[in-house]
Design a protein around this motif. Structure first.
Motif, mmCIF file in Angstrom:
data_model
loop_
_atom_site.group_PDB
_atom_site.id
_atom_site.type_symbol
_atom_site.label_atom_id
_atom_site.label_comp_id
_atom_site.label_asym_id
_atom_site.label_seq_id
_atom_site.Cartn_x
_atom_site.Cartn_y
_atom_site.Cartn_z
ATOM 1 N N THR A 299 -60.387 -1.400 -0.310
ATOM 2 C CA THR A 299 -60.409 -2.678 -0.580
ATOM 3 C C THR A 299 -57.971 -2.267 0.227
ATOM 4 O O THR A 299 -57.784 -1.955 -0.832
ATOM 5 N N PRO A 300 -58.122 -3.381 0.469
ATOM 6 C CA PRO A 300 -56.464 -3.412 0.692
ATOM 7 C C PRO A 300 -55.737 -3.302 -0.523
ATOM 8 O O PRO A 300 -55.965 -3.657 -1.818
ATOM 9 N N GLY A 301 -54.732 -2.465 -0.007
ATOM 10 C CA GLY A 301 -53.717 -2.301 -1.328
ATOM 11 C C GLY A 301 -53.890 -1.241 -2.886
ATOM 12 O O GLY A 301 -52.946 -1.094 -3.291
ATOM 13 N N THR A 302 -55.669 -0.504 -2.176
ATOM 14 C CA THR A 302 -55.776 -0.388 -3.059
ATOM 15 C C THR A 302 -56.442 1.367 -2.906
ATOM 16 O O THR A 302 -56.708 1.517 -1.580
ATOM 17 N N THR A 303 -57.563 2.514 -4.108
ATOM 18 C CA THR A 303 -57.631 3.897 -2.866
ATOM 19 C C THR A 303 -58.994 3.430 -3.330
ATOM 20 O O THR A 303 -59.777 4.474 -3.534
ATOM 21 N N ARG A 304 -59.389 1.960 -3.787
ATOM 22 C CA ARG A 304 -60.865 1.954 -4.377
ATOM 23 C C ARG A 304 -62.292 2.319 -2.588
ATOM 24 O O ARG A 304 -61.450 1.138 -1.859
ATOM 25 N N VAL A 305 -62.900 2.775 -2.268
ATOM 26 C CA VAL A 305 -63.788 3.199 -1.475
ATOM 27 C C VAL A 305 -64.860 2.084 -1.485
ATOM 28 O O VAL A 305 -65.658 2.135 -2.792
ATOM 29 N N TRP A 306 -65.720 1.386 -0.658
ATOM 30 C CA TRP A 306 -67.136 0.932 -0.720
ATOM 31 C C TRP A 306 -67.885 1.142 0.694
ATOM 32 O O TRP A 306 -69.019 0.872 0.356
ATOM 33 N N ALA A 307 -67.404 1.386 1.481
ATOM 34 C CA ALA A 307 -68.110 2.496 2.456
ATOM 35 C C ALA A 307 -67.524 3.509 2.886
ATOM 36 O O ALA A 307 -66.016 3.567 3.018
ATOM 37 N N ILE A 308 -68.437 4.719 3.338
ATOM 38 C CA ILE A 308 -68.308 5.669 3.754
ATOM 39 C C ILE A 308 -68.935 5.939 5.271
ATOM 40 O O ILE A 308 -70.141 6.194 4.834
ATOM 41 N N SER A 309 -68.287 6.276 6.985
ATOM 42 C CA SER A 309 -69.117 6.968 7.956
ATOM 43 C C SER A 309 -69.063 7.764 7.557
ATOM 44 O O SER A 309 -67.765 8.361 7.936
ATOM 45 N N ILE A 310 -69.475 9.227 7.753
ATOM 46 C CA ILE A 310 -70.118 10.449 8.320
ATOM 47 C C ILE A 310 -69.426 10.661 9.662
ATOM 48 O O ILE A 310 -70.384 10.333 10.404
ATOM 49 N N LYS A 311 -68.232 11.488 10.144
ATOM 50 C CA LYS A 311 -68.422 11.896 11.906
ATOM 51 C C LYS A 311 -69.287 12.654 11.812
ATOM 52 O O LYS A 311 -68.525 14.134 11.136
ATOM 53 N N ARG A 312 -70.060 13.374 12.393
ATOM 54 C CA ARG A 312 -70.767 14.324 12.605
ATOM 55 C C ARG A 312 -70.933 14.778 14.541
ATOM 56 O O ARG A 312 -71.371 13.718 15.085
#
Length: 725
Positions: A299-312
């Motif tokens: 979320t802009p302006g925050t450190t709340r994560v809603w999705a993560i993509s792992i680069k492998r």
């Protein structure tokens, strides 16, 4: 220099497990709960002390010490949660918890959401104010449903009955900003300050995401949204934005990520979507490793994560890659209570297949093999028959798994195990084996003692037979001594039959015979009623004798009290009875009982009774612990020694507590056992090994010895002492 800084940050992150939620507020039905003791956050779950949670929800609080289980009852709904167990119960239905109850700082912490939703409450979380709001139903809760990790919020199909209470937008033109909680083709739901608000979408609504026009269903939870609305509350324009952050993972804890070159910690939501970058393949949070490059949607302006993509990397790893560390997923046994010799202990370990698995029974048996199932790879099991003379009390089972030379983290059973192969000890107080007596109602008692899991008095039986005829007997138990009452015995052989069981099912049997004969006029026999117990000031000792009629009888207590009077019974000529009230004593003492009978014909008859009588100075049962002393440092073994009332039954247990990595509280039990104080009130155990299998080293453990004493129907308050190894 950067590596040093990164190491310091990792240490700080580890110190946050569990993290104290110092700014967190919990509100139940508009009542704010106290902030002390503080809530903690483990694995993204808010944990509070068990009693605070249940009482705030209006539930009656219960505790089962034997199973370490917290019980809350509200409106007929019973919730059970066991320390360190991921399986909880709502009534008879099992539920899997994300984070099990834990001992933290000596208090039992339980997840807040699970019991609240089990009682039908509505639970809301406001990240901006760090507030958990719980609303309980006015009426008794309906049949509870299994609390689950919240999924991505969706809009109800019927706008008039939304699943989540919402605040309608103001009835005028305006602009608001919030965070998207859910959307569909007909509406957008956003969180604004402390409330959810719904904005209907019309065919003329313009929806932009990162400047590109999309439909309402193209918005994602966590997007920051600016909404312009008309007087009817319909959205006119929705402008949604999000931010992406890419970096290498320096450290990962259950609900936070630290990226290389950044000072802030990124908070990972329980409903965060995780995938492999560019493939869409779903992944789990545990798949993220230190050193991985990740792309975070926040979320802009925050450190709340809603999705993560792992680069492998797409190329296969080299052949020299370090083998993946194996995992023990479940470790359990069939032991639901004490085991005796010959019973089967079934142990099962479930984890990574293709390895070698073993288990330990505390420090008594180590490296016992578990065999992998051919039909179910990864399932290792065995059936072990308990051998004779193998006894352990209150020790854990510990599981080991090694695959291709790499060992998994140890697994420890949630409950300790008790194995007792030694049957109870039976002591008969009264006529000796094979003795001939003339008394028709002799004093007769049975003492039952067990050095293991304890006597099962409800299952144990006592019977009296004359030949093949079973006689009517009334029994009364005081502590470990059972006294028999019966009508005058017939002449002939009398047999006392005792079957004693301990709580593991071990059995002892005694057939004790004596003969009742007609008095010859020149025989003297006697009994007293103090067998197997101690007499204290104010107690009354009764001494009985049978001999020739019309005599003069007296009894003595050693040389302490001499020639105490006895009176002949008018109803039973030849039976003499004397009583003695114990005075205040300067010290404990033990005296034999002797009887003299001056017969009418002239001769004096004498007899000495067994056992001797024990007199105790005081009624104080509370034990005094002589060893170990408070804060004493002992070796690998410890001896328990102390004093209490003479002949009292002494029960003791040794438990330990430590902190894994200096943070998480871990507890266990070393042993529990039973002793009997001697005639002077002294008791002492054999050396007890403190070598228990644990992730906490011996130097980091504190031991607690707890002792109670029982005499008759009275049990002392527990006495404790803490010591170290």
């Amino acid at each position: 220099m950067y590596n040093v800084r990164r190491l310091l940050v990792v240490v700080v992150m580890l110190a946050m497990v569990p993290a104290v939620a110092s700014a967190l507020t919990v509100v139940v039905n508009v009542q704010t709960l106290p902030s002390s003791p503080p809530a903690v956050s483990i694995g993204g779950r808010t944990m509070l002390p068990m009693r605070m949670v249940f009482e705030a929800l209006g539930a009656e609080v219960g505790w089962e010490n034997a199973t370490q289980t917290a019980i809350g009852t509200r409106a007929g709904v019973v919730v059970r949660m066991t320390i360190n167990s991921p399986i909880a119960f709502i009534g008879d239905r099992a539920v899997t918890l994300d984070v099990p109850p834990q001992l933290i700082g000596g208090s039992t912490y339980v997840p807040l959401r699970f019991p609240a939703e089990a009682y039908g409450a509505d639970v809301k979380w406001n990240n901006a104010t760090q507030t958990v709001t719980i609303t309980l139903p006015d009426a008794s809760p309906a049949t509870p449903t299994t609390p689950e990790t919240p999924a991505t919020p969706t809009t109800p199909e019927t706008p008039e009955t939304p699943a989540t209470p919402v605040t309608p937008p103001p009835a005028q033109d305006g602009t608001v900003s919030g965070v998207v909680s859910g959307s569909d083709a007909s509406r957008v739901i956003v969180t604004i300050e402390e409330a959810l608000q719904v904005y209907p979408v019309t065919p003329t609504t313009i929806i932009l995401r990162q400047g590109k026009q999309v439909g309402a269903e193209g918005l994602l939870p966590g997007d920051k949204a600016e909404i312009e609305y008309d007087p009817q509350g319909n959205a006119k324009i929705v402008r949604a934005t999000y931010e992406t952050v890419e970096g290498k993972v320096v450290a990962r804890v259950p609900n936070q990520l630290l990226l290389e070159g950044r000072d802030e910690l990124f908070a990972v939501e329980a409903q965060t979507k995780i995938d492999i970058f560019g493939t869409g393949q779903e992944a789990a949070y545990g798949d993220i490793n230190n050193g991985d490059t990740v792309v975070l949607r926040v979320t802009p302006g925050t450190t709340r994560v809603w999705a993560i993509s792992i680069k492998r990397a797409t190329t296969p790893p080299p052949a020299t890659t370090t083998p993946t560390k194996p995992v023990i997923e479940r470790f359990y046994s069939n032991a639901k209570g004490p085991l005796r010799g010959g019973q089967i202990l079934e142990v099962t370990l479930e984890g990574t297949p293709g390895g070698k698995a073993t288990f330990d029974i505390g420090s008594a048996r180590k490296g016992m093999a578990l065999v992998e199932s051919e039909a179910d790879p990864g399932r290792y099991e065995t059936k072990w028959s308990v051998p004779p003379k193998f006894n352990v009390l209150g020790v854990p089972l510990v599981g080991h798994l090694t695959v291709k030379g790499v060992a998994a983290d140890l697994a420890q059973s949630t409950e300790t195990i008790n194995i007792d192969t030694t049957p109870p000890v039976i002591t008969v107080y009264g006529p000796t084996q094979g003795q001939e007596i003339t008394a028709r109602q002799p004093n007769l008692a049975v003492g039952l003692a067990d050095s293991g899991v304890g006597v099962d008095f409800e299952r144990s039986t006592v019977a009296l037979k004359a030949g093949d005829t079973v006689l009517a007997v009334t029994t009364k138990r005081e502590g470990r001594v059972v006294t028999l009452s019966f009508a005058p015995l017939p002449l002939g052989q009398i047999t006392l039959l005792v079957d004693a069981y301990d709580k593991a099912g071990n059995k002892s049997h005694v057939a004790w015979s004596f003969r009742v004969i007609r008095g010859t006029g020149q025989q003297l026999t006697g009994t007293h009623d103090a067998a197997g117990k101690s007499l204290t000031p104010g107690s009354v000792l009764t001494v009985s004798a049978t001999g020739p009629t019309n005599g003069q009888a007296k009894f003595s207590l050693g040389q302490w009290k001499v020639d105490l009077p006895m009176k002949e019974s008018e109803d039973q000529p030849g039976t003499y009875t004397g009583k003695f009230t114990v005075p205040e004593l300067e010290a404990d003492r033990q005296e034999s009982v002797s009887i003299k009978l001056q017969t009418a014909a002239g001769p004096v008859l004498e007899t000495t009774l067994t056992p001797a009588v024990v007199f105790a100075k005081t009624r104080e049962l509370t034990p005094v612990i002589l060893r170990p002393t408070a804060d004493e440092h002992v070796g690998q073994t410890v001896v328990v020694e102390g004093t209490t009332q003479p002949l009292a039954q002494v029960d003791f247990a040794i438990t330990w507590q430590g902190a894994f990595l200096g943070l998480l509280s871990v507890t266990g039990q070393v042993t529990k056992a039973q002793l009997t104080a001697d005639a002077q009130g002294h008791f002492q155990s054999e050396p007890i090994s403190l070598n228990v299998e644990s992730l906490v080293s011996a130097k980091d453990r504190t031991y607690t010895l707890t002792i109670t004493a029982t005499e008759g129907e009275e049990t002392s308050e527990p006495v404790t002492v803490k010591f170290m190894q």
